[in-house]
Design an enzyme around this catalytic site. Sequence first.
Site, PDB file in Angstrom:
ATOM      1  CG  HIS A 106     -66.368  98.925  34.107  1.00 19.93           C
ATOM      2  ND1 HIS A 106     -66.267  97.806  33.299  1.00 19.93           N
ATOM      3  CD2 HIS A 106     -66.229  98.454  35.379  1.00 19.93           C
ATOM      4  CE1 HIS A 106     -66.080  96.725  34.043  1.00 19.93           C
ATOM      5  NE2 HIS A 106     -66.052  97.088  35.307  1.00 19.93           N
ATOM      6  CG  ASN A 108     -72.079  85.824  25.205  1.00 20.57           C
ATOM      7  OD1 ASN A 108     -71.501  85.693  24.135  1.00 20.57           O
ATOM      8  ND2 ASN A 108     -71.560  86.499  26.215  1.00 20.57           N
ATOM      9  CG  ASP A 163     -71.778 102.159  24.848  1.00 21.27           C
ATOM     10  OD1 ASP A 163     -72.773 102.375  25.565  1.00 21.27           O
ATOM     11  OD2 ASP A 163     -71.528 101.035  24.366  1.00 21.27           O
ATOM     12  CB  THR A 185     -70.558  90.556  30.026  1.00 21.18           C
ATOM     13  OG1 THR A 185     -69.282  90.625  30.699  1.00 21.18           O
ATOM     14  CG2 THR A 185     -71.528  89.754  30.869  1.00 21.18           C
ATOM     15  CB  CYS A 200     -60.615 117.677  38.125  1.00 23.66           C
ATOM     16  SG  CYS A 200     -59.139 118.604  38.557  1.00 23.66           S
ATOM     17  CB  CYS A 228     -59.718 121.166  36.217  1.00 18.41           C
ATOM     18  SG  CYS A 228     -61.029 121.552  37.368  1.00 18.41           S
ATOM     19  CB  ALA A 259     -77.704  91.467  22.602  1.00 22.22           C
TER      20      ALA A 259
HETATM   21  C1  BJW Z   1     -72.358  89.274  21.995  1.00 21.18           C
HETATM   22  C2  BJW Z   1     -72.515  89.938  20.796  1.00 21.18           C
HETATM   23  C3  BJW Z   1     -73.815  90.145  20.384  1.00 21.18           C
HETATM   24  C4  BJW Z   1     -70.436  89.818  21.115  1.00 21.18           C
HETATM   25  N1  BJW Z   1     -74.834  89.716  21.138  1.00 21.18           N
HETATM   26  N2  BJW Z   1     -73.367  88.843  22.730  1.00 21.18           N
HETATM   27  C5  BJW Z   1     -60.610  89.047  41.271  1.00 21.18           C
HETATM   28  C6  BJW Z   1     -59.915  88.050  40.622  1.00 21.18           C
HETATM   29  C7  BJW Z   1     -58.971  88.359  39.640  1.00 21.18           C
HETATM   30  C8  BJW Z   1     -58.715  89.682  39.280  1.00 21.18           C
HETATM   31  C9  BJW Z   1     -59.412  90.663  39.910  1.00 21.18           C
HETATM   32  C10 BJW Z   1     -60.337  90.347  40.884  1.00 21.18           C
HETATM   33  N3  BJW Z   1     -60.884  91.514  41.332  1.00 21.18           N
HETATM   34  C11 BJW Z   1     -60.330  92.537  40.643  1.00 21.18           C
HETATM   35  C12 BJW Z   1     -59.425  92.043  39.784  1.00 21.18           C
HETATM   36  C13 BJW Z   1     -58.603  92.849  38.824  1.00 21.18           C
HETATM   37  C14 BJW Z   1     -59.374  93.294  37.607  1.00 21.18           C
HETATM   38  C15 BJW Z   1     -59.872  92.055  36.862  1.00 21.18           C
HETATM   39  O1  BJW Z   1     -61.018  91.649  36.924  1.00 21.18           O
HETATM   40  N4  BJW Z   1     -59.008  91.454  36.067  1.00 21.18           N
HETATM   41  C16 BJW Z   1     -59.409  90.288  35.275  1.00 21.18           C
HETATM   42  C17 BJW Z   1     -59.244  90.600  33.790  1.00 21.18           C
HETATM   43  C18 BJW Z   1     -58.645  89.103  35.745  1.00 21.18           C
HETATM   44  N5  BJW Z   1     -60.493  94.144  37.984  1.00 21.18           N
HETATM   45  C19 BJW Z   1     -60.327  95.423  38.253  1.00 21.18           C
HETATM   46  O2  BJW Z   1     -59.207  95.922  38.254  1.00 21.18           O
HETATM   47  C20 BJW Z   1     -61.555  96.240  38.593  1.00 21.18           C
HETATM   48  N6  BJW Z   1     -61.318  96.931  39.801  1.00 21.18           N
HETATM   49  C21 BJW Z   1     -61.464  96.357  41.005  1.00 21.18           C
HETATM   50  O3  BJW Z   1     -61.981  95.266  41.146  1.00 21.18           O
HETATM   51  O4  BJW Z   1     -60.976  97.101  42.062  1.00 21.18           O
HETATM   52  C22 BJW Z   1     -60.643  96.436  43.263  1.00 21.18           C
HETATM   53  C23 BJW Z   1     -59.407  95.544  43.021  1.00 21.18           C
HETATM   54  C24 BJW Z   1     -58.390  95.974  42.210  1.00 21.18           C
HETATM   55  C25 BJW Z   1     -57.261  95.142  41.983  1.00 21.18           C
HETATM   56  C26 BJW Z   1     -57.202  93.863  42.561  1.00 21.18           C
HETATM   57  C27 BJW Z   1     -58.267  93.442  43.376  1.00 21.18           C
HETATM   58  C28 BJW Z   1     -59.379  94.295  43.598  1.00 21.18           C
HETATM   59  C29 BJW Z   1     -61.786  97.314  37.522  1.00 21.18           C
HETATM   60  C30 BJW Z   1     -62.111  96.732  36.206  1.00 21.18           C
HETATM   61  C31 BJW Z   1     -62.212  97.847  35.157  1.00 21.18           C
HETATM   62  C32 BJW Z   1     -62.421  97.257  33.785  1.00 21.18           C
HETATM   63  N7  BJW Z   1     -62.258  98.260  32.839  1.00 21.18           N
HETATM   64  C33 BJW Z   1     -62.439  97.919  31.423  1.00 21.18           C
HETATM   65  C34 BJW Z   1     -61.736  98.954  30.519  1.00 21.18           C
HETATM   66  C35 BJW Z   1     -62.249 100.304  30.654  1.00 21.18           C
HETATM   67  C36 BJW Z   1     -61.588 101.070  29.572  1.00 21.18           C
HETATM   68  C37 BJW Z   1     -62.618 101.659  28.651  1.00 21.18           C
HETATM   69  O5  BJW Z   1     -63.646 101.071  28.295  1.00 21.18           O
HETATM   70  O6  BJW Z   1     -62.321 102.752  28.243  1.00 21.18           O
HETATM   71  O7  BJW Z   1     -63.827  97.778  31.150  1.00 21.18           O
HETATM   72  S1  BJW Z   1     -61.745  96.366  30.931  1.00 21.18           S
HETATM   73  C38 BJW Z   1     -62.974  96.016  29.743  1.00 21.18           C
HETATM   74  O8  BJW Z   1     -63.551  94.742  30.119  1.00 21.18           O
HETATM   75  C39 BJW Z   1     -64.061  97.092  29.910  1.00 21.18           C
HETATM   76  C40 BJW Z   1     -65.298  96.240  29.992  1.00 21.18           C
HETATM   77  O9  BJW Z   1     -66.340  96.933  30.641  1.00 21.18           O
HETATM   78  C41 BJW Z   1     -64.826  94.995  30.696  1.00 21.18           C
HETATM   79  C42 BJW Z   1     -65.718  93.787  30.493  1.00 21.18           C
HETATM   80  O10 BJW Z   1     -65.722  93.398  29.146  1.00 21.18           O
HETATM   81  P1  BJW Z   1     -67.047  92.826  28.506  1.00 21.18           P
HETATM   82  O11 BJW Z   1     -68.091  93.862  28.518  1.00 21.18           O
HETATM   83  O12 BJW Z   1     -67.380  91.523  29.115  1.00 21.18           O
HETATM   84  O13 BJW Z   1     -66.605  92.671  26.964  1.00 21.18           O
HETATM   85  P2  BJW Z   1     -65.834  91.454  26.263  1.00 21.18           P
HETATM   86  O14 BJW Z   1     -65.287  91.992  24.977  1.00 21.18           O
HETATM   87  O15 BJW Z   1     -64.876  90.798  27.169  1.00 21.18           O
HETATM   88  O16 BJW Z   1     -66.983  90.391  25.951  1.00 21.18           O
HETATM   89  C43 BJW Z   1     -68.007  90.645  25.013  1.00 21.18           C
HETATM   90  C44 BJW Z   1     -68.972  89.485  25.092  1.00 21.18           C
HETATM   91  O17 BJW Z   1     -70.082  89.774  24.263  1.00 21.18           O
HETATM   92  C45 BJW Z   1     -68.390  88.158  24.604  1.00 21.18           C
HETATM   93  O18 BJW Z   1     -68.750  87.123  25.516  1.00 21.18           O
HETATM   94  C46 BJW Z   1     -69.072  87.931  23.256  1.00 21.18           C
HETATM   95  O19 BJW Z   1     -69.298  86.543  22.976  1.00 21.18           O
HETATM   96  C47 BJW Z   1     -70.364  88.657  23.453  1.00 21.18           C
HETATM   97  N8  BJW Z   1     -70.949  89.197  22.223  1.00 21.18           N
HETATM   98  N9  BJW Z   1     -71.225  90.238  20.301  1.00 21.18           N
HETATM   99  C48 BJW Z   1     -74.528  89.039  22.316  1.00 21.18           C
HETATM  100  N10 BJW Z   1     -74.053  90.776  19.210  1.00 21.18           N
HETATM  101 ZN    ZN Z   2     -60.050 120.572  39.251  1.00 24.32          ZN
END
Ligand code: BJW
Ligand code: ZN
Length: 244
Positions: A121, A215, A106, A190, A129, A149, A233
């Site tokens: 991310h 958290n 964001d 997170t 592009c 592009c 937070a």
């Molecule tokens: C509060 C609060 C308040 C609320 N105060 N707290 C190893 C093992 C298993 C799988 C994999 C692995 N390595 C890679 C993978 C695959 C995959 C993955 O991890 N999958 C899992 C889900 C199992 N990872 C990937 O594909 C990554 N790429 C990669 O590793 O490349 C190499 C590779 C690929 C494939 C296989 C192996 C290796 C890329 C990950 C990209 C994630 N993208 C996203 C979406 C982007 C879209 C967009 O935003 O437009 O990013 S997913 C989404 O989750 C987003 C976030 O950044 C990300 C994390 O979420 P986050 O920030 O933790 O949010 P929430 O909602 O989950 O949690 C919020 C927290 O806040 C909660 O705990 C609340 O309690 C708390 N909270 N209010 C304090 N006020």
């Molecule tokens: Zn281009």
Amino acid sequence: MARGSNLGLLKEKLAAAEAITVLTGAGISADSGVPTFRGADGLWKNFRAEDLATPEAFERDPRLVWEWYNWRRELIATKQPNDAHKALAELERRCPDFWLMTQNVDGLHRDAGSRKLSEIHGNIWKVRCTGCGVVENNRDVPIAILPSCSRCGSLLRPHIVWFGESLSPDDLDDCSRALKHCDVLLVIGTSGVVYPAAGFASVAKEVGAFVAEINLDPTPQSALVDLSLHGRAKDLVPLLLEPL
Ligand code: BJW
Ligand code: ZN
């Protein structure tokens, strides 16, 4: 341990630290009104990640994916950094050896003044592009669908890391360096389930850093960290800056 003594201990650790590293997630921006992904009202409750946040989804239906990003751009454009974002920008000013790693797209950390920052991310206000790879800032709300592009005419995509895509090698290097030499790692708002960020706390623990989590709720990382503070937070992070 009661919150008061936990907070005091964390403030002592931060005061003694030469190097501080911070990892943030959607919870820190929830206090600004940006939806999280996995909470009760999280984005993944209403949308399927497979349909919107994978390269395959974009190949299949770029218009649908861009419509979703336009909706999120409209929403995020109305949001401001909160006291937690601002407190981390202040912590950066106070600590010469500081690094912030955010999973959020964001841009609110940068808006709050953070500069020593990896947006691992990507950023919703940047486009890339699919042909020549150039990355450009774009704050159009909404962006004209389908955007192309200006250099080569190919389709533009959001500059965001989708599931199955690798993070940028430069960002991974910066994060690895920050994790391997920090004295304190703060993990804020997170769920700790998306890799590679979900592995960052273990890396810092392995090098002997003090790892603290802020958290609303316990997370899968809670068993690993040295200390957990439960609450919003925006309420807790500013307390870290108050004198001991
Ligand atoms: C509060 C609060 C308040 C609320 N105060 N707290 C190893 C093992 C298993 C799988 C994999 C692995 N390595 C890679 C993978 C695959 C995959 C993955 O991890 N999958 C899992 C889900 C199992 N990872 C990937 O594909 C990554 N790429 C990669 O590793 O490349 C190499 C590779 C690929 C494939 C296989 C192996 C290796 C890329 C990950 C990209 C994630 N993208 C996203 C979406 C982007 C879209 C967009 O935003 O437009 O990013 S997913 C989404 O989750 C987003 C976030 O950044 C990300 C994390 O979420 P986050 O920030 O933790 O949010 P929430 O909602 O989950 O949690 C919020 C927290 O806040 C909660 O705990 C609340 O309690 C708390 N909270 N209010 C304090 N006020
Ligand atoms: Zn281009």
